[in-house]
Motif scaffolding. Structure first.
Motif, short mmCIF file in Angstrom:
data_model
loop_
_atom_site.label_atom_id
_atom_site.label_comp_id
_atom_site.label_asym_id
_atom_site.label_seq_id
_atom_site.Cartn_x
_atom_site.Cartn_y
_atom_site.Cartn_z
N LYS A 35 0.83 -1.20 0.00
CA LYS A 35 0.00 0.00 0.00
C LYS A 35 0.87 1.26 0.00
O LYS A 35 0.59 2.24 -0.71
N THR A 36 1.97 1.22 0.78
CA THR A 36 2.83 2.40 0.89
C THR A 36 3.60 2.66 -0.39
O THR A 36 3.77 3.81 -0.82
N ASN A 37 4.08 1.59 -1.03
CA ASN A 37 4.99 1.76 -2.18
C ASN A 37 4.32 1.66 -3.54
O ASN A 37 4.92 2.04 -4.54
N LEU A 38 3.12 1.13 -3.59
CA LEU A 38 2.46 0.98 -4.89
C LEU A 38 1.16 1.77 -4.99
O LEU A 38 0.81 2.24 -6.07
N VAL A 41 -2.02 6.75 -1.56
CA VAL A 41 -3.09 7.68 -1.95
C VAL A 41 -2.62 9.13 -1.91
O VAL A 41 -2.96 9.94 -2.79
N ASP A 42 -1.81 9.48 -0.91
CA ASP A 42 -1.35 10.88 -0.79
C ASP A 42 -0.49 11.28 -1.99
O ASP A 42 -0.64 12.39 -2.52
N VAL A 43 0.40 10.38 -2.40
CA VAL A 43 1.25 10.68 -3.56
C VAL A 43 0.40 10.78 -4.82
O VAL A 43 0.59 11.66 -5.67
N LEU A 221 9.16 9.21 -9.02
CA LEU A 221 10.02 8.10 -8.59
C LEU A 221 11.29 8.62 -7.94
O LEU A 221 11.75 8.09 -6.92
N ASN A 222 11.87 9.66 -8.53
CA ASN A 222 13.10 10.22 -7.98
C ASN A 222 12.90 10.87 -6.62
O ASN A 222 13.82 10.95 -5.82
N SER A 223 11.67 11.36 -6.38
CA SER A 223 11.42 12.01 -5.09
C SER A 223 11.47 11.01 -3.94
O SER A 223 11.68 11.39 -2.78
N GLY A 224 11.27 9.74 -4.25
CA GLY A 224 11.36 8.71 -3.22
C GLY A 224 10.08 8.52 -2.43
O GLY A 224 9.94 7.54 -1.69
N ALA A 225 9.14 9.44 -2.56
CA ALA A 225 7.89 9.33 -1.80
C ALA A 225 6.92 8.42 -2.55
O ALA A 225 6.71 8.57 -3.75
N GLY A 226 6.37 7.48 -1.84
CA GLY A 226 5.36 6.62 -2.45
C GLY A 226 5.88 5.50 -3.30
O GLY A 226 5.10 4.79 -3.94
N GLY A 227 7.20 5.31 -3.33
CA GLY A 227 7.78 4.20 -4.10
C GLY A 227 7.39 4.25 -5.56
O GLY A 227 7.68 5.22 -6.26
#
Length: 262
Positions: A35-38, A41-43, A221-227
């Motif tokens: 849920k966090t990386n794929l 919802v926030d990202v 992707l580069n930002s690292g947030a949300g995988g």
């Protein structure tokens, strides 16, 4: 045991295997991490406002490249079918060359190598995209169109010539219109492929106003947030463009088939 009963048992076993595989995945998977990386919802919410403009830019690059690809493709197809041997050779070399090398090399050549080698400056990113992708696309379109031209019944060509039409007029008014009707479905598929190839344009360096969908996904992707969430969101945006085109291709294929049966 009857064949029908064996088929039912085989089908039941396949369903059981699939059900077991799904249950194992559900039990083993780390859903919180997924849920966090794929599916963060926030990202996804942060990306959504950027998608309309990026999607329009993607469509713009694709349409411009398709216009050039179609124009050059028609010329190449006619050259491939020309009675002049030199024309046939030139068109064949062009088609084989640009079908055989990666589109990425052409994008780099048009975007960086040609401006440096010849002192040519191309400021418009749309023009760069149109030239680079149009060159590659024209090689494929030429082959599709050549097949369409060859599929036009010879009798209609002979009838047009017997009415006194010149070869050029026969090509323009009889052959090409019918060839385009025949190749509409594969041409739509080419448009889908071109839409996906437009993802290479971000490598040319885009300003914020020219961002395409891939650039949005790569930045996320580069930002690292949300995988990988950004890539999933952008992938969904691409599907919103390509799936309707796929339906259009099937519709045109059906209509073309009905027309051929009449």
């Amino acid at each position: 045991m009857s064949p029908r009963k064996r088929a039912r048992i085989s089908q039941a076993i396949q369903y059981a295997v699939l059900a077991v595989a799904v249950i194992v995945i559900i039990l083993v998977a780390d859903w919180e991490r997924i849920k966090t990386n794929l599916f963060n919802v926030d990202v996804a919410k942060d990306l959504l406002p950027q998608l309309p403009a990026a999607g329009l830019n993607t469509i713009k690059y694709t349409a411009a490249a398709f216009a050039i690809g179609l124009s050059v493709g028609v010329l190449l197809a006619l050259m491939r079918l020309s009675s002049v041997v030199l024309y046939r050779w030139i068109a064949t070399i062009y088609v084989e060359f640009f079908r055989g090398i990666p589109a990425l090399l052409v994008v780099f050549t048009v975007g960086f190598a040609i401006p440096v080698a010849f002192g040519v400056r191309i400021d418009s990113i749309t023009l760069k995209a149109a030239i680079a992708l149009g060159i590659v696309s024209s090689a494929y379109i030429a082959e599709v169109l050549r097949a369409g031209i060859q599929a036009v019944p010879k009798g209609q060509i002979e009838a047009a010539r017997s009415l006194g039409m010149s070869s050029t007029r026969t090509t323009i008014t009889v052959i090409l219109p019918q060839a385009f009707r025949i190749i509409l479905p594969p041409m739509t598929n080419e448009l889908i492929l071109l839409t996906k190839d437009s993802s290479l344009i971000y490598l040319l360096g885009l300003s914020a106003a020219n961002y395409d969908l891939t650039k949005i996904g790569r930045d996320a992707l580069n930002s690292g947030a949300g995988g990988l969430t950004g890539l999933f969101v952008v992938g969904g945006a691409y599907l919103c463009i390509t799936i309707p085109l796929g339906f259009l291709a099937r519709y045109l294929e059906k209509k073309t088939g009905e027309g051929a049966r009449r």
